[in-house]
Design an enzyme around this catalytic site. Sequence first.
Site, mmCIF file in Angstrom:
data_model
loop_
_atom_site.group_PDB
_atom_site.id
_atom_site.type_symbol
_atom_site.label_atom_id
_atom_site.label_comp_id
_atom_site.label_asym_id
_atom_site.label_seq_id
_atom_site.Cartn_x
_atom_site.Cartn_y
_atom_site.Cartn_z
ATOM 1 N N GLY A 79 8.623 -13.580 8.191
ATOM 2 C CA GLY A 79 9.961 -13.913 7.692
ATOM 3 C C GLY A 79 9.991 -14.726 6.417
ATOM 4 O O GLY A 79 11.057 -15.076 5.919
ATOM 5 N N TRP B 54 -0.034 -10.461 6.055
ATOM 6 C CA TRP B 54 -0.546 -10.010 4.745
ATOM 7 C C TRP B 54 -1.741 -10.811 4.263
ATOM 8 O O TRP B 54 -1.840 -11.070 3.066
ATOM 9 C CB TRP B 54 0.537 -10.141 3.664
ATOM 10 C CG TRP B 54 1.841 -9.518 3.933
ATOM 11 C CD1 TRP B 54 3.025 -10.157 4.103
ATOM 12 C CD2 TRP B 54 2.142 -8.109 4.016
ATOM 13 N NE1 TRP B 54 4.037 -9.254 4.295
ATOM 14 C CE2 TRP B 54 3.514 -7.993 4.248
ATOM 15 C CE3 TRP B 54 1.358 -6.954 3.920
ATOM 16 C CZ2 TRP B 54 4.150 -6.761 4.394
ATOM 17 C CZ3 TRP B 54 1.983 -5.728 4.058
ATOM 18 C CH2 TRP B 54 3.363 -5.654 4.288
ATOM 19 N N GLU C 286 -2.666 -21.272 -10.237
ATOM 20 C CA GLU C 286 -3.975 -20.946 -10.813
ATOM 21 C C GLU C 286 -4.372 -19.515 -10.462
ATOM 22 O O GLU C 286 -4.851 -18.751 -11.301
ATOM 23 C CB GLU C 286 -5.046 -21.906 -10.266
ATOM 24 C CG GLU C 286 -4.755 -23.346 -10.577
ATOM 25 C CD GLU C 286 -5.782 -24.309 -9.995
ATOM 26 O OE1 GLU C 286 -5.553 -25.509 -10.086
ATOM 27 O OE2 GLU C 286 -6.815 -23.851 -9.459
ATOM 28 N N ARG D 3 -2.705 -16.948 -9.988
ATOM 29 C CA ARG D 3 -2.004 -15.886 -10.737
ATOM 30 C C ARG D 3 -2.770 -15.436 -11.969
ATOM 31 O O ARG D 3 -2.647 -14.284 -12.393
ATOM 32 C CB ARG D 3 -0.648 -16.420 -11.184
ATOM 33 C CG ARG D 3 0.341 -16.254 -10.088
ATOM 34 C CD ARG D 3 1.599 -17.000 -10.304
ATOM 35 N NE ARG D 3 2.227 -17.087 -9.002
ATOM 36 C CZ ARG D 3 3.011 -18.051 -8.588
ATOM 37 N NH1 ARG D 3 3.314 -19.031 -9.395
ATOM 38 N NH2 ARG D 3 3.511 -18.018 -7.375
ATOM 39 N N ARG E 2 -10.982 17.663 -22.303
ATOM 40 C CA ARG E 2 -10.008 18.668 -21.851
ATOM 41 C C ARG E 2 -9.420 19.424 -23.050
ATOM 42 O O ARG E 2 -8.868 18.821 -23.970
ATOM 43 C CB ARG E 2 -8.881 17.958 -21.087
ATOM 44 C CG ARG E 2 -7.724 18.849 -20.680
ATOM 45 C CD ARG E 2 -8.122 19.830 -19.608
ATOM 46 N NE ARG E 2 -6.988 20.614 -19.124
ATOM 47 C CZ ARG E 2 -7.102 21.631 -18.304
ATOM 48 N NH1 ARG E 2 -8.306 22.007 -17.856
ATOM 49 N NH2 ARG E 2 -6.037 22.285 -17.904
ATOM 50 N N GLU F 191 0.947 -12.901 -4.689
ATOM 51 C CA GLU F 191 0.937 -14.205 -5.396
ATOM 52 C C GLU F 191 2.230 -14.413 -6.185
ATOM 53 O O GLU F 191 2.222 -14.953 -7.291
ATOM 54 C CB GLU F 191 -0.330 -14.350 -6.237
ATOM 55 C CG GLU F 191 -1.567 -14.300 -5.354
ATOM 56 C CD GLU F 191 -2.809 -14.926 -5.923
ATOM 57 O OE1 GLU F 191 -2.695 -15.779 -6.808
ATOM 58 O OE2 GLU F 191 -3.896 -14.555 -5.453
HETATM 59 C C1 LIG Z 1 -1.698 -6.336 -0.138
HETATM 60 C C2 LIG Z 1 -1.101 -7.690 0.018
HETATM 61 C C3 LIG Z 1 -1.921 -8.812 0.076
HETATM 62 C C4 LIG Z 1 -1.370 -10.073 0.262
HETATM 63 N N1 LIG Z 1 -2.209 -11.159 0.403
HETATM 64 C C5 LIG Z 1 -1.679 -12.368 0.751
HETATM 65 C C6 LIG Z 1 -2.546 -13.478 1.085
HETATM 66 O O1 LIG Z 1 -3.779 -13.383 1.009
HETATM 67 N N2 LIG Z 1 -1.990 -14.636 1.498
HETATM 68 C C7 LIG Z 1 -0.625 -14.798 1.606
HETATM 69 O O2 LIG Z 1 -0.196 -15.874 1.982
HETATM 70 N N3 LIG Z 1 0.216 -13.774 1.289
HETATM 71 C C8 LIG Z 1 -0.272 -12.568 0.879
HETATM 72 N N4 LIG Z 1 0.562 -11.513 0.588
HETATM 73 C C9 LIG Z 1 2.012 -11.688 0.700
HETATM 74 C C10 LIG Z 1 2.704 -11.683 -0.652
HETATM 75 O O3 LIG Z 1 2.428 -12.857 -1.349
HETATM 76 C C11 LIG Z 1 4.204 -11.452 -0.387
HETATM 77 O O4 LIG Z 1 4.344 -10.114 0.051
HETATM 78 C C12 LIG Z 1 5.034 -11.707 -1.628
HETATM 79 O O5 LIG Z 1 5.055 -13.081 -1.941
HETATM 80 C C13 LIG Z 1 6.475 -11.218 -1.439
HETATM 81 O O6 LIG Z 1 7.027 -11.664 -0.240
HETATM 82 P P1 LIG Z 1 7.759 -10.635 0.738
HETATM 83 O O7 LIG Z 1 6.820 -9.502 0.948
HETATM 84 O O8 LIG Z 1 8.215 -11.379 1.926
HETATM 85 O O9 LIG Z 1 8.987 -10.087 -0.103
HETATM 86 P P2 LIG Z 1 10.433 -10.787 -0.182
HETATM 87 O O10 LIG Z 1 10.277 -12.231 -0.504
HETATM 88 O O11 LIG Z 1 11.195 -10.413 1.018
HETATM 89 O O12 LIG Z 1 11.040 -10.051 -1.451
HETATM 90 C C14 LIG Z 1 11.699 -8.793 -1.407
HETATM 91 C C15 LIG Z 1 12.292 -8.516 -2.786
HETATM 92 O O13 LIG Z 1 13.311 -9.501 -3.060
HETATM 93 C C16 LIG Z 1 13.048 -10.142 -4.297
HETATM 94 N N5 LIG Z 1 13.477 -11.539 -4.209
HETATM 95 C C17 LIG Z 1 13.273 -12.409 -3.183
HETATM 96 N N6 LIG Z 1 13.797 -13.598 -3.478
HETATM 97 C C18 LIG Z 1 14.353 -13.493 -4.705
HETATM 98 C C19 LIG Z 1 15.059 -14.403 -5.586
HETATM 99 N N7 LIG Z 1 15.274 -15.680 -5.242
HETATM 100 N N8 LIG Z 1 15.477 -13.935 -6.790
HETATM 101 C C20 LIG Z 1 15.248 -12.664 -7.160
HETATM 102 N N9 LIG Z 1 14.584 -11.765 -6.391
HETATM 103 C C21 LIG Z 1 14.154 -12.181 -5.179
HETATM 104 C C22 LIG Z 1 11.546 -10.027 -4.503
HETATM 105 O O14 LIG Z 1 11.190 -10.103 -5.894
HETATM 106 C C23 LIG Z 1 11.257 -8.640 -3.914
HETATM 107 O O15 LIG Z 1 11.487 -7.664 -4.881
HETATM 108 C C24 LIG Z 1 0.031 -10.226 0.349
HETATM 109 C C25 LIG Z 1 0.866 -9.117 0.249
HETATM 110 C C26 LIG Z 1 0.318 -7.857 0.113
HETATM 111 C C27 LIG Z 1 1.237 -6.676 0.050
#
Ligand SMILES: Cc1cc2nc3c(=O)[nH]c(=O)nc-3n(C[C@H](O)[C@H](O)[C@H](O)COP(=O)(O)OP(=O)(O)OC[C@H]3O[C@@H](n4cnc5c(N)ncnc54)[C@H](O)[C@@H]3O)c2cc1C
Length: 387
Positions: free
Chosen positions: A137, A164, A249, A251, A276, A371
């Site tokens: 969440g 994730w 960092e 990032r 090609r 990240e």
């Molecule tokens: C392959 C993979 C590896 C990962 N590895 C790690 C890890 O090692 N450790 C870890 O902790 N996490 C990890 N993550 C999680 C990752 O950091 C999150 O998926 C990411 O931060 C986005 O969060 P969410 O998926 O909940 O998307 P959400 O936060 O639900 O976002 C959904 C959409 O809404 C937009 N959005 C949300 N809030 C706002 C706002 N305030 N303003 C404008 N737009 C907004 C976002 O840009 C996005 O487009 C990983 C994810 C993946 C897919």
Amino acid sequence: MPETMAPSTALTVLSEEEELFRQTVREFAATEVAPHVHEMDAAGAFRPELLRKFFELGLMGIEVPEQWGGAGGSFTLATLAIEELARVDASAAIYVDVHNTLVNNCVLRWASEEQKARLFPRMTSGLLGAFALSEPGSGSDAFALQTRAELRDGHWELTGRKFWITNGAEAGIFIVFANADPSKGYKGITGFLVERDFPGFAIGKKEDKLGIRASSTCELILEGCQVPADNVLGPLGLGYKISIETLNEGRIGIGAQMVGVAQGALNAALAYVKERKQFGKPVAEFQGVQFQLAQMRTDVEAARLMVYNAARLKDGGRPFTTEAAMAKLFSSQVADRVTSTCVELFGGYGYSKEYPVEKYYRDAKIGTIYEGTSNMQLLTIAKAMLK
Ligand SMILES: Cc1cc2nc3c(=O)[nH]c(=O)nc-3n(C[C@H](O)[C@H](O)[C@H](O)COP(=O)(O)OP(=O)(O)OC[C@H]3O[C@@H](n4cnc5c(N)ncnc54)[C@H](O)[C@@H]3O)c2cc1C
């Protein structure tokens, strides 16, 4: 360096040490990683012996001081390793990236001397790390995390789920963020050093992903997970700062990964368009194609300069947060665009798994998500502008 060339401060001119290191990683990636890339992507699994080789080659403690088994190098060296590996395989790159730029860095900056002496000799010789902040969440809104930490009989008990988590399938040590005092809101968030064999800790589902398929991404299940009091990372309640500053960092590393992915795709496309033939000549001879190549080269160069600049700012102890966000934002956009154009330059063959570019295209997408999504980077950049 040829004798006629004077030393240069240009960002892309590397020091002798940096050049040697880059060359070593480039050769390693070409000889040891490249032969397995296709098979690992198809299987959705990374070869354990490659992970062992990362440790043997000194790629898993790049910035860790030599007294604890590291190489005592710079952050710039870490980004060079990530870029070189990502040219060949973005999954290989992310193992090295998370271990160095998130886990080692976080421990280096926030752990006690006792914790460093206890953990680094293992973390530089075989114990893989993972960084666990996200939950089902809470992603962008990371501080809304629900995992709780309670102090009981002298140890901490962690309960919740992490989602994730990169390196989850293989990692032995996890930096887990949990709220130890929800009455204080985000100022209750605390970092914990959690080992895989601690009671109450389990690895859940492994994700089946679009790209970086050989990199493991797992759920972590914490059910009253017992963590010794000695394993709190940094001050209690400062986890929000520890996690965010570590990601600032990290990032730069993702930026390097995206530069590598874009460069890898471009190299493959460049070779292909020279081979090609259509309309009786190599497609590289059409000016329309040449313009596409030139635009991609320019985009990748700009992204690389931003990544190197952010890395050198960090190494120089200067502020780098905005530059890191811009580098990650821009290089992931470049990787997205460049890999897409490369698929098109391969024509129908670009759409086939028998050729390398469809994988670069799939691997590039993650750069705009983890990240901090691109919107989150824009937020960081805008905040700094309006402050
Ligand atoms: C392959 C993979 C590896 C990962 N590895 C790690 C890890 O090692 N450790 C870890 O902790 N996490 C990890 N993550 C999680 C990752 O950091 C999150 O998926 C990411 O931060 C986005 O969060 P969410 O998926 O909940 O998307 P959400 O936060 O639900 O976002 C959904 C959409 O809404 C937009 N959005 C949300 N809030 C706002 C706002 N305030 N303003 C404008 N737009 C907004 C976002 O840009 C996005 O487009 C990983 C994810 C993946 C897919």
